[in-house]
Design a protein around this motif. Structure first.
Motif, short mmCIF file in Angstrom:
data_model
loop_
_atom_site.label_atom_id
_atom_site.label_comp_id
_atom_site.label_asym_id
_atom_site.label_seq_id
_atom_site.Cartn_x
_atom_site.Cartn_y
_atom_site.Cartn_z
N GLY A 64 24.45 -11.52 77.65
CA GLY A 64 25.86 -11.58 77.71
C GLY A 64 26.27 -12.99 78.15
O GLY A 64 27.99 -13.41 77.81
N HIS A 68 29.13 -14.58 77.12
CA HIS A 68 30.71 -15.18 77.31
C HIS A 68 31.42 -16.72 77.72
O HIS A 68 32.63 -16.79 77.69
N LEU A 331 36.95 -2.05 80.35
CA LEU A 331 36.57 -2.49 79.03
C LEU A 331 37.35 -1.27 77.84
O LEU A 331 37.45 -1.85 76.65
N PHE A 342 41.32 -7.56 73.71
CA PHE A 342 39.48 -7.61 73.06
C PHE A 342 39.53 -8.32 72.17
O PHE A 342 39.74 -7.20 70.81
N ALA A 350 22.91 -12.78 67.96
CA ALA A 350 23.60 -11.36 69.18
C ALA A 350 24.14 -10.62 68.87
O ALA A 350 24.18 -9.36 69.37
N TRP A 353 29.73 -7.79 70.03
CA TRP A 353 30.55 -7.43 70.98
C TRP A 353 31.42 -7.74 71.31
O TRP A 353 32.16 -8.44 71.58
N PRO A 354 32.73 -6.43 72.08
CA PRO A 354 34.25 -6.93 72.41
C PRO A 354 34.12 -8.44 74.06
O PRO A 354 32.98 -7.92 74.58
N GLU A 356 36.46 -10.61 76.14
CA GLU A 356 38.46 -11.50 76.19
C GLU A 356 38.25 -12.04 75.50
O GLU A 356 37.87 -13.11 75.42
N SER B 222 30.01 -8.65 80.57
CA SER B 222 30.17 -9.51 79.87
C SER B 222 28.34 -7.96 79.65
O SER B 222 28.65 -7.98 78.38
N TYR B 226 27.90 -6.39 76.31
CA TYR B 226 27.20 -6.48 74.95
C TYR B 226 26.22 -5.18 74.88
O TYR B 226 26.03 -5.40 74.22
#
Lengths: 414, 403
Positions: A64, A68, A331, A342, A350, A353-354, A356, B222, B226
């Motif tokens: 993750g 990001h 979140l 988001f 992967a 997913w949320p 930013e 993050s 995830y």
């Protein structure tokens, strides 16, 4: 497709971990084409931080934190320890506008990718280095991780609870701040190139970029030669100015009064209007001197309430106040949700997913995340065949000789 | 003014109209001005509120501006103008007509009430770009909140991680929420100018600090977003793990930040190479299992050390160790001096003081070592040359308290 501010700009991105990738993700969000280059033997360390509950042979595409920091970029793999890898990179630089790196001070020269070498491949290149200490000076060779950099910058010495030891930031604060700055430094150099036709060498020493964020302490010290005291959440002249407990597990609310009128209104909200006429608190200088006693009374008032209830009460009265929000709160935060901050793009391996969205909200462009973070070497074909015009046979040869690769060796980060 | 032989700075030729005060907006426009933009700082007749903030020379607030203002407003032109009055707003529109970019830290609704929203300003200059810096942005349930550095830091997510686990969340020293907003503003402003160059007209851009800060939460946000699991709770303390933290030294504080690859260099820096073979610490996993032992070992070592000696040894051994520099350490640092990072700048009221150089260096376009303006120092010059006002017009505005 709306116009994007940086469309048409190509950036060769050799950075890894946080500061550099944060800069290029911002540039990518604004429409620049970012080509992240990783070596198979030296992939971005963040690929090793997948934190998955199950072992996964391709976990390096599923971290993750990496995904990001590296959204809005393309990715290819080149081994820069091989002369042919360096030649390949120089061919890529020749069709690019910017190269950016955050290696240790001596690494680019060892690769044969110092400014002069790169400039000979692309005379108007903008070459950005982000070494922790800078490339010159007696400490240039020191290790420069995030928390050490903020100690050297002076920030830690002015941070800490009242009268207590110097305190570190909660994050490697020098990284995102240097990254944000680097994005602006790149565009500053692009603007200069537009006028002069010339590229240049740009250096961001992270510790210097961080000292800039406490510049008033530097100027103040040169006035009075006095080491500043640590004042925790307090302020040099405002009072109250603090963080107070609320109901629930580890929940807090901040309150700051800038004026006597705000304080008087706070006292009313607390059901203690007498505080506003109490000689210890009525006027700012006295209130500042007696804030410890004042903080106790405010904490007693907030402790039985929900943090958002306190904020609602104080905001209707025009008193600066806000809850302390965690990353989990953010979140689910209704304000960020209402603003559509988001986004939920789908990553090749992967999932979705949320994530930013872009911080710079240009209203005509309405930039959104341009693409997901690249899987390792995901865009090798685009970079080597489409951009550089290599034949399939040439590319196969590069794979065969290990100059480029399809999979990383993560063992160096175990 | 740069000396004649100096080449122009990077942002030479760009005119920025700056209606911000305090820290965030002024840091943004300071960077733009120090790298060559012409920044016209429009201040209320009473001056930017930052002018009244210490520390002051000899602790005397009547001596003139304090350090905060002097630092944050270098190389700008100061124009006093009360834009909350219609005649002042009209003058601002005239200044906007010849500017590339207007930067505001007003809440957008307040600006619109003065007839100074983007659409209105564009009637004066269709190409104008505009950048709005605010804590929460112009939409969403918190848009109307009054806020400042402390409360903005609280909603950015960093405060919840900063400080000791058993105490209240802690903000770092100075104005770190405001500076982050200003820093994002600087980069957004350069993008806005580039966009103007590329597309022939500007556009409106908004930066909300809650979004800027929520983007900086390391692996915590993050990874939670995830994996759906929260691996980081509460505050990280001064020693986040045995190998990332601040330890007391004999004469100050030492910082350690060791990744697995730095373990050997760390124990060499400690002068205890035998620790590398100690079964309690020989692998990353073993070190994790014996976290308390390792912390105690580091502590026992650090308390007897001289901070400068340790740092010097760390340099030659590439040990991941530094020390906490206070202002005196910064001013006497051989590295800082060698790089010419601290520079002296003279100011007519404040005298010669020491300032940090710009946060990046450019090989072809110089950073400018200038000073902050006196209040209204450039009012007449700017209003006559850029707003087309006569000396008489200005006298009338002055009589009405507008300038």
């Amino acid at each position: 497709m709306p116009r994007l501010p940086l469309e048409g700009i190509r950036v060769v991105d050799l950075t890894a971990v946080w500061a550099g990738p944060y800069a290029t993700r911002m540039l990518g969000d604004m429409g620049a084409e970012i080509i992240k280059v990783e070596g198979a033997a030296n992939p971005d360390m963040l690929r090793s931080l997948a934190m998955l509950s199950q072992p996964d042979p391709r976990s390096y595409n599923k971290a993750g934190y990496f995904n990001h920091n590296n959204r809005s970029k393309l990715g290819c793999s080149i081994d820069l320890t091989k002369p042919d890898g360096v030649q390949l990179l120089l061919r890529l630089v020749a069709i690019s506008d910017v190269i950016i790196e955050n290696f240790r001070a001596d690494v680019m020269d060892r690769f044969g990718l110092g400014y002069e070498a790169v400039k000979s491949a692309k005379p108007d290149i903008i070459y950005v280095s982000m070494p922790g200490h800078g490339k010159s000076g007696p400490e240039a060779h020191h290790v420069a991780y995030g928390t050490n950099v903020e100690q050297l910058a002076g920030l830690v010495s002015v941070s800490g609870y009242v009268g207590d030891e110097p305190h570190k930031s909660g994050i490697s604060y020098g990284d995102p701040t240097a990254g944000t700055l680097a994005a602006g430094a790149v565009v500053t150099a692009l603007l200069a190139r537009k006028r002069t036709g010339k590229g240049q060498y740009v250096e961001i020493a992270q510790r210097e970029s961080l000292t800039n964020l406490i510049g008033e302490f530097v100027v103040g010290y040169s006035m009075n030669h006095r080491i500043p005291e640590r004042i925790g959440n307090r302020h040099p002249w405002m009072a109250p100015h603090g963080c107070y407990p609320a109901t629930g597990d580890d929940q807090w609310v901040t309150i700051a009064c800038e004026t006597d009128a705000q304080f008087s209104s706070l006292a009313e909200a607390m059901g203690a209007p007498g505080l506003a006429t109490d000689p210890r608190f009525a006027e700012l200088p006295a209130r500042h001197r007696n804030q410890e006693a004042l903080d106790e009374q405010i904490a007693a008032w907030t402790a039985s309430q929900d943090r958002f209830a306190v904020v609602a009460t104080l905001q209707t009265r025009g008193i600066p106040s806000a809850p302390v929000l965690t990353h989990i709160d953010l979140l689910a935060d209704p304000h960020l949700a209402a603003r559509g901050f988001f986004e939920r793009p789908r990553h090749t391996e992967a999932g979705a997913w949320p994530m930013e969205g872009p911080v710079f909200r240009f209203k005509t462009s309405e930039p959104h995340l341009q693409r997901n973070a690249p899987c390792f070497a995901e865009h090798n074909d685009y970079v080597f065949k489409d951009l550089l015009g290599l034949s399939a046979a040439d590319v196969d040869d590069l794979y065969h000789r290990g100059v480029i690769a399809t999979e990383p060796n993560m063992s160096g980060h175990q | 003014m740069p000396a004649p032989e100096m080449p122009p700075s990077a942002l030479d030729g760009y005119r920025i109209l700056d209606i911000t005060q305090g820290v965030a907006g002024p840091y943004c426009t300071k960077l733009l001005a120090d790298y060559g933009a012409e920044v016209i700082k429009v201040e209320p007749p009473s001056g930017d509120r930052g002018r009244r903030e210490g520390p002051f020379a000899n602790d005397d607030p009547s001596a003139g501006e304090g350090a905060l203002f002097l630092y944050l407003n270098t190389n700008k032109k100061s124009v006093t103008l009360d834009i909350a009055e219609p005649s002042g707003a009209a003058v601002l529109r005239r200044l906007a007509a010849s500017s590339h970019l207007l930067i505001s830290d007003w809440r957008p609704a307040d600006l619109a009430a003065l007839g100074l929203d983007y659409e209105s300003l564009r009637t004066a200059n269709p190409k104008l770009a505009m950048l709005s810096l605010s804590y929460y942005g112009e939409s969403g349930p918190y848009a109307g909140w009054v806020a400042n550095n402390l409360t903005s830091f609280a909603t950015g997510g960093q405060m919840a991680m900063t400080g000791d686990a058993d105490r209240e969340p802690l903000k770092p020293g100075g104005y770190q929420a405001d500076y982050q907003l200003g820093l994002n503003g600087f980069s957004a402003a350069t993008v806005a100018l580039f966009d103007l160059e590329m597309h022939g007209e500007g556009q409106y851009c908004e930066v909300a600090n809650i979004e800027a800060m929520a983007s900086t939460l390391e692996a915590s946000l993050s990874t939670a977003a995830y994996t759906g699991t929260n691996l980081w709770r509460g505050r990280r303390g001064n020693i986040m793990s045995s190998l990332i933290g601040i330890y007391p030294a004999a004469d100050g504080y030492i910082g350690v930040h060791a990744m697995p690859r730095n373990w050997k260099a760390l124990v060499e820096t400690m002068g205890q190479p035998e620790l590398a073979e100690d079964p309690r610490f020989s692998t990353a996993q073993a070190r994790l299992q014996n976290e308390d032992d390792l912390r105690a070992t580091l502590y026992a070592w650090s308390v007897g050390q001289n901070k400068r000696e340790v740092y010097q040894r760390a340099g030659s051994l590439r040990g991941p160790v530094a020390y906490v520099h206070d202002m005196e350490d910064l001013f006497t640092s051989p590295h800082v001096r060698d790089r010419g990072y601290l520079v002296e700048v003279d100011h007519p009221d404040a005298g010669t003081l020491t300032y940090p150089r710009g946060p990046f260096t450019m090989s072809e376009t110089p950073w400018i070592a200038g000073r902050a303006p006196l209040l209204g120092e450039h009012t007449v010059e700017v209003l006559t040359t850029l707003a087309g006002l006569s000396e008489d017009d200005i006298a009338v505005l002055h009589g009405a308290g507008i300038v």
